[in-house]
Design a protein around this motif. Structure first.
Motif, short mmCIF file in Angstrom:
data_model
loop_
_atom_site.label_atom_id
_atom_site.label_comp_id
_atom_site.label_asym_id
_atom_site.label_seq_id
_atom_site.Cartn_x
_atom_site.Cartn_y
_atom_site.Cartn_z
N TYR A 99 0.82 -1.21 0.00
CA TYR A 99 0.00 0.00 0.00
C TYR A 99 0.85 1.26 0.00
CZ TYR A 99 -3.40 3.53 1.34
OH TYR A 99 -4.17 4.66 1.36
N PHE A 100 1.80 1.36 0.91
CA PHE A 100 2.56 2.60 1.03
C PHE A 100 3.65 2.73 -0.04
CE2 PHE A 100 0.61 2.51 5.29
CZ PHE A 100 0.04 3.78 5.27
N ASP A 101 4.13 1.61 -0.57
CA ASP A 101 4.99 1.69 -1.76
C ASP A 101 4.23 2.35 -2.90
OD1 ASP A 101 7.53 0.83 -1.18
OD2 ASP A 101 7.14 -1.27 -1.59
N SER A 103 1.49 4.20 -2.64
CA SER A 103 1.09 5.57 -2.30
C SER A 103 2.24 6.54 -2.55
CB SER A 103 0.64 5.64 -0.85
OG SER A 103 0.18 6.93 -0.53
N ALA A 104 3.46 6.18 -2.13
CA ALA A 104 4.61 7.05 -2.37
C ALA A 104 4.84 7.23 -3.87
CB ALA A 104 5.85 6.47 -1.70
N LEU A 105 4.74 6.14 -4.63
CA LEU A 105 4.90 6.24 -6.08
C LEU A 105 3.83 7.14 -6.68
CD1 LEU A 105 6.17 5.37 -8.78
CD2 LEU A 105 4.68 3.35 -8.72
N ALA A 106 2.59 7.00 -6.20
CA ALA A 106 1.49 7.81 -6.74
C ALA A 106 1.73 9.29 -6.50
CB ALA A 106 0.16 7.38 -6.10
N TRP A 107 2.23 9.66 -5.32
CA TRP A 107 2.47 11.07 -5.04
C TRP A 107 3.62 11.61 -5.89
CZ3 TRP A 107 -0.95 14.14 -3.50
CH2 TRP A 107 -1.92 13.76 -2.57
N TRP A 174 3.49 -4.70 -9.29
CA TRP A 174 4.45 -3.68 -8.91
C TRP A 174 5.47 -3.30 -9.99
CZ3 TRP A 174 4.91 0.37 -6.25
CH2 TRP A 174 6.15 0.90 -5.89
N TYR A 175 6.31 -4.23 -10.44
CA TYR A 175 7.46 -3.84 -11.24
C TYR A 175 7.12 -3.31 -12.63
CZ TYR A 175 10.50 -5.55 -7.61
OH TYR A 175 11.14 -5.71 -6.40
N VAL A 176 6.16 -3.92 -13.31
CA VAL A 176 5.78 -3.41 -14.63
C VAL A 176 5.14 -2.02 -14.52
CG1 VAL A 176 4.29 -3.76 -16.64
CG2 VAL A 176 5.61 -5.67 -15.71
N LEU A 251 15.15 2.74 0.95
CA LEU A 251 15.72 4.08 0.98
C LEU A 251 14.86 5.16 0.33
CD1 LEU A 251 19.54 3.43 0.34
CD2 LEU A 251 18.40 4.01 2.49
N HIS A 252 13.61 4.85 0.00
CA HIS A 252 12.76 5.86 -0.64
C HIS A 252 12.67 7.12 0.21
CE1 HIS A 252 10.57 2.33 -2.79
NE2 HIS A 252 11.64 2.71 -3.46
N GLY A 253 12.43 6.93 1.51
CA GLY A 253 12.27 8.09 2.40
C GLY A 253 13.54 8.92 2.49
N LEU A 254 14.69 8.25 2.61
CA LEU A 254 15.96 8.98 2.69
C LEU A 254 16.26 9.67 1.37
CD1 LEU A 254 18.43 9.59 4.47
CD2 LEU A 254 19.52 7.56 3.50
#
Length: 331
Positions: A99-101, A103-107, A174-176, A251-254
Protein backbone atom coordinates in the motif's frame (compact mmCIF):
# COMPACT_ATOMS: atom_id res chain seq x y z
CA UNK A 1 12.77 -11.46 -1.18
CA UNK A 2 13.74 -14.42 -3.28
CA UNK A 3 13.25 -17.20 -0.83
CA UNK A 4 12.10 -20.71 -0.29
CA UNK A 5 9.25 -21.31 2.06
CA UNK A 6 10.58 -22.44 5.40
CA UNK A 7 10.30 -26.06 6.38
CA UNK A 8 8.68 -24.99 9.62
CA UNK A 9 7.33 -21.81 11.07
CA UNK A 10 9.91 -21.97 13.83
CA UNK A 11 12.74 -20.79 11.59
CA UNK A 12 13.23 -17.06 11.33
CA UNK A 13 15.52 -17.27 8.30
CA UNK A 14 12.88 -17.83 5.65
CA UNK A 15 14.80 -16.30 2.75
CA UNK A 16 17.60 -18.88 2.75
CA UNK A 17 15.67 -21.65 4.53
CA UNK A 18 18.54 -22.10 6.98
CA UNK A 19 19.16 -21.72 10.68
CA UNK A 20 18.40 -18.26 12.02
CA UNK A 21 22.03 -17.89 13.10
CA UNK A 22 23.28 -18.12 9.51
CA UNK A 23 25.50 -15.04 9.05
CA UNK A 24 23.74 -14.18 5.79
CA UNK A 25 20.40 -13.94 7.58
CA UNK A 26 21.87 -11.84 10.37
CA UNK A 27 23.49 -9.42 7.89
CA UNK A 28 20.35 -9.09 5.75
CA UNK A 29 18.10 -8.34 8.73
CA UNK A 30 20.52 -5.81 10.22
CA UNK A 31 20.94 -4.01 6.91
CA UNK A 32 17.17 -3.97 6.42
CA UNK A 33 16.61 -2.37 9.80
CA UNK A 34 19.44 0.13 9.28
CA UNK A 35 18.28 1.34 5.87
CA UNK A 36 14.66 1.49 7.03
CA UNK A 37 15.73 3.51 10.06
CA UNK A 38 17.72 5.94 7.90
CA UNK A 39 14.60 6.51 5.81
CA UNK A 40 12.48 7.05 8.92
CA UNK A 41 14.95 9.67 10.16
CA UNK A 42 14.96 11.36 6.74
CA UNK A 43 11.15 11.51 6.69
CA UNK A 44 11.01 12.84 10.25
CA UNK A 45 13.49 15.55 9.27
CA UNK A 46 11.32 16.56 6.31
CA UNK A 47 8.17 16.61 8.44
CA UNK A 48 9.92 18.72 11.08
CA UNK A 49 11.13 21.27 8.52
CA UNK A 50 7.71 21.43 6.84
CA UNK A 51 6.08 22.05 10.23
CA UNK A 52 8.74 24.50 11.38
CA UNK A 53 8.68 26.65 8.24
CA UNK A 54 4.90 26.45 7.66
CA UNK A 55 5.39 24.78 4.26
CA UNK A 56 1.99 23.10 4.00
CA UNK A 57 -0.36 25.76 2.62
CA UNK A 58 -0.02 25.65 -1.17
CA UNK A 59 -1.12 22.61 -3.17
CA UNK A 60 2.49 21.91 -4.14
CA UNK A 61 3.59 21.96 -0.52
CA UNK A 62 0.69 19.74 0.54
CA UNK A 63 1.65 17.19 -2.12
CA UNK A 64 5.24 17.05 -0.87
CA UNK A 65 3.90 16.68 2.68
CA UNK A 66 1.67 13.79 1.58
CA UNK A 67 4.61 12.13 -0.19
CA UNK A 68 6.64 12.41 3.01
CA UNK A 69 3.85 10.86 5.09
CA UNK A 70 3.53 7.95 2.64
CA UNK A 71 7.31 7.42 2.60
CA UNK A 72 7.39 7.51 6.41
CA UNK A 73 4.84 4.70 6.76
CA UNK A 74 6.53 2.81 3.93
CA UNK A 75 9.77 2.93 5.93
CA UNK A 76 7.97 1.59 8.99
CA UNK A 77 7.25 -1.64 7.11
CA UNK A 78 10.96 -2.23 6.54
CA UNK A 79 11.80 -2.06 10.24
CA UNK A 80 8.97 -4.36 11.36
CA UNK A 81 10.83 -6.96 13.41
CA UNK A 82 12.42 -10.04 11.90
CA UNK A 83 11.51 -12.05 8.86
CA UNK A 84 8.10 -13.56 9.55
CA UNK A 85 6.73 -17.03 8.79
CA UNK A 86 3.37 -17.37 7.12
CA UNK A 87 0.44 -15.98 9.07
CA UNK A 88 -1.65 -12.91 9.72
CA UNK A 89 1.34 -10.78 10.80
CA UNK A 90 3.14 -11.60 7.57
CA UNK A 91 0.04 -10.75 5.52
CA UNK A 92 -0.31 -7.47 7.40
CA UNK A 93 3.30 -6.47 6.70
CA UNK A 94 3.00 -7.41 3.02
CA UNK A 95 -0.25 -5.47 2.58
CA UNK A 96 1.16 -2.45 4.46
CA UNK A 97 4.31 -2.47 2.33
CA UNK A 98 2.42 -2.76 -0.96
CA UNK A 99 0.00 0.00 0.00
CA UNK A 100 2.56 2.60 1.03
CA UNK A 101 4.99 1.69 -1.76
CA UNK A 102 2.17 2.45 -4.17
CA UNK A 103 1.09 5.57 -2.30
CA UNK A 104 4.61 7.05 -2.37
CA UNK A 105 4.90 6.24 -6.08
CA UNK A 106 1.49 7.81 -6.74
CA UNK A 107 2.47 11.07 -5.04
CA UNK A 108 5.73 11.25 -7.03
CA UNK A 109 3.70 10.79 -10.23
CA UNK A 110 1.13 13.40 -9.21
CA UNK A 111 3.81 15.95 -8.30
CA UNK A 112 5.23 15.49 -11.80
CA UNK A 113 1.79 15.74 -13.42
CA UNK A 114 0.94 18.84 -11.38
CA UNK A 115 4.16 20.53 -12.44
CA UNK A 116 3.51 19.58 -16.07
CA UNK A 117 0.00 21.05 -15.97
CA UNK A 118 1.20 24.25 -14.28
CA UNK A 119 4.28 24.87 -16.38
CA UNK A 120 3.67 23.29 -19.78
CA UNK A 121 -0.12 23.54 -20.05
CA UNK A 122 -0.35 26.68 -17.84
CA UNK A 123 -3.40 25.28 -16.05
CA UNK A 124 -4.37 26.09 -12.48
CA UNK A 125 -4.70 22.82 -10.53
CA UNK A 126 -6.06 23.85 -7.12
CA UNK A 127 -9.40 22.23 -7.90
CA UNK A 128 -7.67 18.87 -8.43
CA UNK A 129 -6.53 18.52 -4.81
CA UNK A 130 -9.36 16.17 -3.80
CA UNK A 131 -8.86 14.10 -6.95
CA UNK A 132 -5.14 13.82 -6.20
CA UNK A 133 -5.88 12.45 -2.73
CA UNK A 134 -8.46 9.99 -4.05
CA UNK A 135 -5.94 8.66 -6.56
CA UNK A 136 -2.91 8.61 -4.25
CA UNK A 137 -4.68 6.85 -1.38
CA UNK A 138 -7.37 4.93 -3.30
CA UNK A 139 -5.44 3.22 -6.10
CA UNK A 140 -2.85 1.77 -3.65
CA UNK A 141 -5.72 0.27 -1.63
CA UNK A 142 -6.89 -1.65 -4.69
CA UNK A 143 -3.37 -2.79 -5.60
CA UNK A 144 -2.61 -3.94 -2.03
CA UNK A 145 -5.96 -5.72 -1.62
CA UNK A 146 -5.82 -7.88 -4.75
CA UNK A 147 -2.97 -10.20 -3.60
CA UNK A 148 -4.48 -10.27 -0.09
CA UNK A 149 -7.85 -11.45 -1.39
CA UNK A 150 -6.11 -14.04 -3.56
CA UNK A 151 -4.01 -15.28 -0.65
CA UNK A 152 -0.73 -14.60 -2.47
CA UNK A 153 1.07 -12.82 0.38
CA UNK A 154 3.65 -14.68 2.43
CA UNK A 155 7.38 -14.88 3.24
CA UNK A 156 9.37 -13.26 0.43
CA UNK A 157 12.80 -12.69 1.92
CA UNK A 158 13.75 -10.06 4.48
CA UNK A 159 10.12 -8.95 4.54
CA UNK A 160 6.77 -10.41 3.55
CA UNK A 161 5.31 -9.75 0.13
CA UNK A 162 3.96 -11.75 -2.81
CA UNK A 163 5.46 -15.24 -2.57
CA UNK A 164 7.79 -17.00 -4.99
CA UNK A 165 4.89 -19.10 -6.26
CA UNK A 166 3.28 -16.04 -7.85
CA UNK A 167 6.08 -14.33 -9.76
CA UNK A 168 3.73 -12.99 -12.45
CA UNK A 169 1.77 -11.15 -9.75
CA UNK A 170 4.96 -9.55 -8.45
CA UNK A 171 5.62 -8.00 -11.83
CA UNK A 172 1.98 -7.27 -12.63
CA UNK A 173 1.22 -5.61 -9.30
CA UNK A 174 4.45 -3.68 -8.91
CA UNK A 175 7.46 -3.84 -11.24
CA UNK A 176 5.78 -3.41 -14.63
CA UNK A 177 3.63 -0.46 -13.46
CA UNK A 178 6.59 0.99 -11.54
CA UNK A 179 8.99 1.18 -14.47
CA UNK A 180 6.24 2.18 -16.91
CA UNK A 181 5.32 5.13 -14.68
CA UNK A 182 8.97 6.07 -14.18
CA UNK A 183 9.44 6.12 -17.97
CA UNK A 184 6.39 8.36 -18.37
CA UNK A 185 7.63 10.68 -15.61
CA UNK A 186 11.02 10.96 -17.30
CA UNK A 187 9.25 11.95 -20.53
CA UNK A 188 7.19 14.56 -18.66
CA UNK A 189 10.30 15.90 -16.96
CA UNK A 190 12.10 16.19 -20.29
CA UNK A 191 9.28 18.39 -21.57
CA UNK A 192 9.18 20.37 -18.32
CA UNK A 193 12.92 21.03 -18.46
CA UNK A 194 12.69 22.19 -22.09
CA UNK A 195 9.99 24.70 -21.15
CA UNK A 196 11.89 25.75 -18.03
CA UNK A 197 15.07 26.37 -19.99
CA UNK A 198 13.11 28.67 -22.27
CA UNK A 199 12.17 30.65 -19.18
CA UNK A 200 15.47 31.17 -17.45
CA UNK A 201 13.82 32.32 -14.23
CA UNK A 202 12.33 28.84 -13.79
CA UNK A 203 15.37 26.64 -14.31
CA UNK A 204 16.74 26.85 -10.75
CA UNK A 205 13.28 26.55 -9.22
CA UNK A 206 12.38 23.14 -10.64
CA UNK A 207 15.78 21.46 -10.49
CA UNK A 208 15.11 19.63 -7.19
CA UNK A 209 11.67 18.45 -8.35
CA UNK A 210 12.97 16.55 -11.36
CA UNK A 211 14.94 14.27 -9.05
CA UNK A 212 11.93 12.68 -7.34
CA UNK A 213 11.29 10.15 -10.15
CA UNK A 214 15.04 9.79 -10.73
CA UNK A 215 15.80 8.67 -7.18
CA UNK A 216 12.78 6.36 -7.30
CA UNK A 217 14.34 4.74 -10.37
CA UNK A 218 17.74 4.41 -8.69
CA UNK A 219 16.44 2.69 -5.56
CA UNK A 220 14.30 0.30 -7.67
CA UNK A 221 16.99 -1.09 -9.98
CA UNK A 222 18.51 -3.68 -7.64
CA UNK A 223 15.12 -4.91 -6.35
CA UNK A 224 14.10 -5.50 -9.98
CA UNK A 225 17.33 -7.40 -10.75
CA UNK A 226 16.90 -9.52 -7.64
CA UNK A 227 13.29 -10.37 -8.45
CA UNK A 228 14.26 -11.30 -12.02
CA UNK A 229 16.98 -13.60 -10.65
CA UNK A 230 14.40 -15.11 -8.31
CA UNK A 231 12.01 -15.69 -11.20
CA UNK A 232 14.64 -17.59 -13.21
CA UNK A 233 16.36 -19.32 -10.26
CA UNK A 234 13.71 -19.74 -7.56
CA UNK A 235 15.69 -22.45 -5.74
CA UNK A 236 18.96 -20.54 -5.66
CA UNK A 237 18.62 -17.16 -3.90
CA UNK A 238 21.64 -14.89 -4.34
CA UNK A 239 23.06 -13.37 -1.16
CA UNK A 240 24.75 -10.40 -2.96
CA UNK A 241 21.54 -9.54 -4.83
CA UNK A 242 19.42 -9.83 -1.69
CA UNK A 243 21.90 -7.62 0.15
CA UNK A 244 21.75 -4.98 -2.62
CA UNK A 245 17.97 -5.27 -2.55
CA UNK A 246 17.70 -4.54 1.19
CA UNK A 247 20.29 -1.78 0.86
CA UNK A 248 18.26 0.10 -1.74
CA UNK A 249 14.54 -0.75 -1.46
CA UNK A 250 13.94 0.86 1.97
CA UNK A 251 15.72 4.08 0.98
CA UNK A 252 12.76 5.86 -0.64
CA UNK A 253 12.27 8.09 2.40
CA UNK A 254 15.96 8.98 2.69
CA UNK A 255 16.17 9.62 -1.06
CA UNK A 256 13.18 11.98 -0.84
CA UNK A 257 14.87 13.81 2.03
CA UNK A 258 17.98 14.19 -0.11
CA UNK A 259 15.93 15.74 -2.94
CA UNK A 260 14.18 17.94 -0.39
CA UNK A 261 17.59 19.18 0.76
CA UNK A 262 18.64 20.16 -2.77
CA UNK A 263 16.56 23.32 -2.40
CA UNK A 264 19.14 25.86 -1.19
CA UNK A 265 16.50 28.09 0.37
CA UNK A 266 15.80 25.43 3.01
CA UNK A 267 19.38 25.58 4.28
CA UNK A 268 19.43 29.37 4.43
CA UNK A 269 16.33 29.22 6.63
CA UNK A 270 17.81 26.45 8.80
CA UNK A 271 20.78 28.48 10.06
CA UNK A 272 21.06 28.65 13.88
CA UNK A 273 19.48 32.11 13.91
CA UNK A 274 16.77 31.09 11.44
CA UNK A 275 15.96 27.98 13.48
CA UNK A 276 15.72 30.00 16.68
CA UNK A 277 13.37 32.54 15.11
CA UNK A 278 11.29 29.82 13.47
CA UNK A 279 10.92 27.92 16.75
CA UNK A 280 9.96 31.13 18.54
CA UNK A 281 7.39 31.80 15.85
CA UNK A 282 6.05 28.28 16.25
CA UNK A 283 6.06 27.93 20.02
CA UNK A 284 5.39 31.43 21.28
CA UNK A 285 2.37 33.71 21.21
CA UNK A 286 2.04 35.17 17.71
CA UNK A 287 1.07 38.54 19.17
CA UNK A 288 4.51 38.74 20.79
CA UNK A 289 6.49 37.70 17.73
CA UNK A 290 4.96 39.29 14.71
CA UNK A 291 7.85 40.25 12.50
CA UNK A 292 9.34 36.86 11.71
CA UNK A 293 8.27 35.08 8.56
CA UNK A 294 9.79 31.77 7.45
CA UNK A 295 10.87 33.37 4.18
CA UNK A 296 9.28 34.17 0.88
CA UNK A 297 7.77 31.08 -0.64
CA UNK A 298 9.59 30.44 -3.88
CA UNK A 299 6.80 28.54 -5.55
CA UNK A 300 4.40 31.32 -6.52
CA UNK A 301 2.59 32.57 -9.54
CA UNK A 302 2.94 36.01 -11.10
CA UNK A 303 4.36 38.51 -8.57
CA UNK A 304 2.68 37.03 -5.49
CA UNK A 305 4.90 36.05 -2.57
CA UNK A 306 3.62 34.22 0.48
CA UNK A 307 4.71 36.18 3.55
CA UNK A 308 2.01 34.96 5.89
CA UNK A 309 0.58 31.77 7.31
CA UNK A 310 -2.92 32.39 5.99
CA UNK A 311 -4.50 29.73 3.85
CA UNK A 312 -6.08 32.56 1.86
CA UNK A 313 -2.69 33.23 0.32
CA UNK A 314 -2.54 29.70 -1.00
CA UNK A 315 -0.80 29.12 -4.29
CA UNK A 316 -0.83 26.01 -6.38
CA UNK A 317 2.25 26.12 -8.55
CA UNK A 318 5.76 24.85 -8.08
CA UNK A 319 7.67 27.65 -9.71
CA UNK A 320 7.87 31.39 -10.39
CA UNK A 321 7.25 32.98 -13.75
CA UNK A 322 6.69 36.73 -14.06
CA UNK A 323 5.25 36.41 -17.57
CA UNK A 324 2.87 33.51 -17.08
CA UNK A 325 -0.79 33.47 -16.13
CA UNK A 326 -2.39 30.19 -15.14
CA UNK A 327 -5.71 29.43 -16.75
CA UNK A 328 -8.54 27.99 -14.72
CA UNK A 329 -9.79 25.55 -17.33
CA UNK A 330 -12.93 24.18 -15.80
CA UNK A 331 -14.96 21.33 -17.19
Amino acid sequence: MDSQHPKSNDSRCVFFNTDSEDYRCVVILRVKRATGTFSLVGCLFMLFVIWLLHRYHSLAQKMILSLTVAAFFDSVAYVMGDSHPEGSLCDFQACWLTYFDWSALAWVCLITVNLYLNLVREVSTNRYETLYHVMAWGVPLVMASLPLLKGYYGPAGAWCWITDDHVAWRFGIWYVPLFSLIFLMICCNARIICVANARLSLAEEIKPLKWYPSVYLLVSIFPLINRLHNAFYPLDPSFPLILLHVLSAPLHGLANAFVFGLDRDWWSLLSPTGMQLALQSRLCDRTRIGEYHPGAVRYTQADLVDLSDDDDDDTNVLFYSPDMTLKDRGP
